[in-house]
Design a protein around this motif. Structure first.
Motif, PDB file in Angstrom:
ATOM      1  N   ARG A  41      19.269   6.311  -5.495  1.00 43.68           N
ATOM      2  CA  ARG A  41      19.000   7.656  -6.324  1.00 43.68           C
ATOM      3  C   ARG A  41      19.194   7.246  -7.709  1.00 43.68           C
ATOM      4  O   ARG A  41      20.147   6.521  -8.212  1.00 43.68           O
ATOM      5  CB  ARG A  41      19.983   8.480  -5.622  1.00 43.68           C
ATOM      6  N   PRO A  42      18.070   7.795  -8.383  1.00 39.11           N
ATOM      7  CA  PRO A  42      18.287   7.645  -9.994  1.00 39.11           C
ATOM      8  C   PRO A  42      19.622   8.578 -10.508  1.00 39.11           C
ATOM      9  O   PRO A  42      20.184   7.990 -11.323  1.00 39.11           O
ATOM     10  CB  PRO A  42      16.969   8.435 -10.451  1.00 39.11           C
ATOM     11  N   VAL A  43      19.923   9.525  -9.747  1.00 32.07           N
ATOM     12  CA  VAL A  43      21.254  10.185 -10.033  1.00 32.07           C
ATOM     13  C   VAL A  43      22.509   9.294  -9.948  1.00 32.07           C
ATOM     14  O   VAL A  43      23.660   9.383 -10.688  1.00 32.07           O
ATOM     15  CB  VAL A  43      21.352  11.614  -9.429  1.00 32.07           C
ATOM     16  N   ARG A  77      15.190  -0.422  -8.956  1.00 29.10           N
ATOM     17  CA  ARG A  77      15.159   0.203  -7.229  1.00 29.10           C
ATOM     18  C   ARG A  77      15.406   1.730  -7.160  1.00 29.10           C
ATOM     19  O   ARG A  77      15.177   2.175  -6.037  1.00 29.10           O
ATOM     20  CB  ARG A  77      16.449  -0.747  -6.765  1.00 29.10           C
ATOM     21  N   SER A  78      15.693   2.100  -8.444  1.00 27.72           N
ATOM     22  CA  SER A  78      15.804   3.588  -8.202  1.00 27.72           C
ATOM     23  C   SER A  78      14.505   4.164  -8.141  1.00 27.72           C
ATOM     24  O   SER A  78      14.127   5.482  -7.960  1.00 27.72           O
ATOM     25  CB  SER A  78      16.263   4.251  -9.308  1.00 27.72           C
ATOM     26  N   LEU A  79      13.390   3.274  -8.276  1.00 25.40           N
ATOM     27  CA  LEU A  79      12.025   3.663  -8.412  1.00 25.40           C
ATOM     28  C   LEU A  79      11.158   3.455  -7.013  1.00 25.40           C
ATOM     29  O   LEU A  79       9.803   3.724  -7.049  1.00 25.40           O
ATOM     30  CB  LEU A  79      11.149   3.145  -9.421  1.00 25.40           C
ATOM     31  N   THR A  80      11.960   3.156  -5.882  1.00 22.94           N
ATOM     32  CA  THR A  80      11.469   2.842  -4.675  1.00 22.94           C
ATOM     33  C   THR A  80      12.099   3.654  -3.759  1.00 22.94           C
ATOM     34  O   THR A  80      13.409   3.501  -3.666  1.00 22.94           O
ATOM     35  CB  THR A  80      11.379   1.432  -4.462  1.00 22.94           C
ATOM     36  N   ASN A  81      11.343   4.670  -2.856  1.00 24.32           N
ATOM     37  CA  ASN A  81      12.221   4.999  -1.651  1.00 24.32           C
ATOM     38  C   ASN A  81      11.932   4.507  -0.482  1.00 24.32           C
ATOM     39  O   ASN A  81      11.290   4.702   0.595  1.00 24.32           O
ATOM     40  CB  ASN A  81      11.593   6.491  -1.862  1.00 24.32           C
ATOM     41  N   GLU A  94       0.966  -1.240  -0.030  1.00 20.87           N
ATOM     42  CA  GLU A  94      -0.028  -0.053   0.120  1.00 20.87           C
ATOM     43  C   GLU A  94       0.880   1.507   0.089  1.00 20.87           C
ATOM     44  O   GLU A  94       0.286   2.260   0.787  1.00 20.87           O
ATOM     45  CB  GLU A  94      -1.081  -0.100   1.023  1.00 20.87           C
ATOM     46  N   LEU A  95       1.935   1.290  -0.899  1.00 23.99           N
ATOM     47  CA  LEU A  95       2.642   2.561  -0.998  1.00 23.99           C
ATOM     48  C   LEU A  95       2.549   3.126  -2.433  1.00 23.99           C
ATOM     49  O   LEU A  95       1.928   2.518  -3.284  1.00 23.99           O
ATOM     50  CB  LEU A  95       4.085   1.944  -0.775  1.00 23.99           C
ATOM     51  N   PRO A  96       2.718   4.336  -2.607  1.00 26.85           N
ATOM     52  CA  PRO A  96       2.605   5.106  -4.081  1.00 26.85           C
ATOM     53  C   PRO A  96       3.574   4.167  -4.987  1.00 26.85           C
ATOM     54  O   PRO A  96       4.645   3.345  -4.872  1.00 26.85           O
ATOM     55  CB  PRO A  96       3.528   6.345  -3.836  1.00 26.85           C
ATOM     56  N   LEU A  97       2.745   3.909  -6.168  1.00 25.59           N
ATOM     57  CA  LEU A  97       3.283   2.643  -6.899  1.00 25.59           C
ATOM     58  C   LEU A  97       4.689   3.154  -7.527  1.00 25.59           C
ATOM     59  O   LEU A  97       5.428   2.054  -7.611  1.00 25.59           O
ATOM     60  CB  LEU A  97       2.462   2.720  -8.301  1.00 25.59           C
ATOM     61  N   LEU A  98       5.024   4.275  -7.900  1.00 22.46           N
ATOM     62  CA  LEU A  98       6.361   4.686  -8.274  1.00 22.46           C
ATOM     63  C   LEU A  98       6.952   5.802  -7.329  1.00 22.46           C
ATOM     64  O   LEU A  98       6.150   6.864  -7.146  1.00 22.46           O
ATOM     65  CB  LEU A  98       6.378   5.025  -9.804  1.00 22.46           C
ATOM     66  N   GLN A  99       8.203   5.928  -7.091  1.00 18.80           N
ATOM     67  CA  GLN A  99       8.673   6.887  -6.234  1.00 18.80           C
ATOM     68  C   GLN A  99      10.266   6.910  -6.452  1.00 18.80           C
ATOM     69  O   GLN A  99      10.699   6.080  -7.356  1.00 18.80           O
ATOM     70  CB  GLN A  99       8.618   6.333  -4.710  1.00 18.80           C
ATOM     71  N   ALA A 100      10.348   8.071  -6.554  1.00 18.57           N
ATOM     72  CA  ALA A 100      11.887   8.388  -6.859  1.00 18.57           C
ATOM     73  C   ALA A 100      12.920   8.252  -5.411  1.00 18.57           C
ATOM     74  O   ALA A 100      12.589   9.097  -4.369  1.00 18.57           O
ATOM     75  CB  ALA A 100      12.320   9.818  -7.248  1.00 18.57           C
ATOM     76  N   SER A 101      13.925   7.353  -5.341  1.00 22.85           N
ATOM     77  CA  SER A 101      14.429   7.008  -4.309  1.00 22.85           C
ATOM     78  C   SER A 101      15.247   8.111  -3.739  1.00 22.85           C
ATOM     79  O   SER A 101      15.899   8.861  -4.646  1.00 22.85           O
ATOM     80  CB  SER A 101      15.422   5.625  -4.544  1.00 22.85           C
ATOM     81  N   THR A 102      15.578   8.407  -2.619  1.00 17.81           N
ATOM     82  CA  THR A 102      16.754   9.137  -2.067  1.00 17.81           C
ATOM     83  C   THR A 102      17.643   8.666  -1.433  1.00 17.81           C
ATOM     84  O   THR A 102      18.563   9.354  -0.774  1.00 17.81           O
ATOM     85  CB  THR A 102      15.910  10.162  -1.083  1.00 17.81           C
TER      86      THR A 102
END
Length: 233
Positions: free
Chosen positions: A191-193, A181-185, A110-118
């Motif tokens: 991190r995508p970068v 894995r860059s799409l899960t925080n 139950e998390l947002p489907l796509l996230q930017a990892s930090t």
């Protein structure tokens, strides 16, 4: 081994990579929710990952070879055991499957489907760890196929289980998994970068393993082959 149509092999690669990433991300989320002990959380993330790899290679290996990893497909393309077009298809399927695995894990928790990892994963030590992790993975695959093809599933699963703990990066060793894995925080994120450094390191590690394997695993049963490089007693 029966040759399956490319369409089925691509589905196998997408499915396998998706379930692998769902396991990595999902077990990381579960571990993070159940304990505040970082070492215990990493162990809880490690064991399901090694286990699912063994399972997926056994059940999907006969269909597609169970690469689930762009650098593995690259190595087999260089070895001319996979055509360039098939390898490209494998890579696309692996990346899309990996992203689907992240989405599935998020949906289950139950998390947002796509996230930017930090989560920061950068620097020379991390890149060296990824070179090492990927070198070991590819070398284990090639040497396993050379000497114990029946045991490759367990060899890979056990290697990744160990590499989670002896590498500073926790052994991504897989560009498709890194992208996913860059799409899960969450616990498993990157991190995508930081992706380019990891992907370059993984490709380098794979090519180094291929270079060494081509020399070290030379056919010991062919004296003429050995004679090209060394004297046969």
């Amino acid at each position: 081994m029966t040759s399956f149509p490319l369409s089925r092999r691509l589905v196998s690669e997408a499915l396998g990579t998706g379930l692998l990433v769902a396991t990595v991300v999902g077990s990381g989320i579960m571990a993070d929710r159940l304990t505040s002990d970082a070492a215990l959380a990493l162990l809880a993330n490690t064991l399901p990952t090694g286990a699912i790899l063994a399972v997926l290679i056994i059940v999907l290996g006969p269909i597609s070879g169970a690469h689930f990893n762009p650098v593995v497909s690259l190595v087999f393309a260089i070895r001319r055991e996979l055509t360039a077009m098939s390898a490209l298809g494998y890579v696309v399927a692996q990346i899309l499957g990996g992203i689907a695995g992240t989405i599935l894990a998020h949906a289950m928790f139950e998390l947002p489907l796509l996230q930017a990892s930090t989560t920061i994963r950068s620097g020379g030590a991390q890149w060296l760890a990824e070179v090492t992790a990927t070198f070991g993975l590819v070398f284990v695959i090639l040497s396993g196929l050379r000497f114990r093809a029946d045991a490759v599933s367990w060899l890979v699963g056990l290697y990744i289980t160990a590499a989670y703990w002896f590498t500073a990066s926790t052994s991504f060793a897989n560009p498709a998994v890194a992208i996913a894995r860059s799409l899960t925080n969450t616990f498993a994120g990157i991190r995508p970068v930081d992706l380019p450094g990891f992907i370059v390191a993984e490709i380098l590690g794979a090519l180094l393993a291929l270079t060494l394997a081509n020399w070290l695993l030379i056919d010991a049963h062919n004296p003429q082959t050995l004679a090209e490089t060394e004297t046969v007693p």
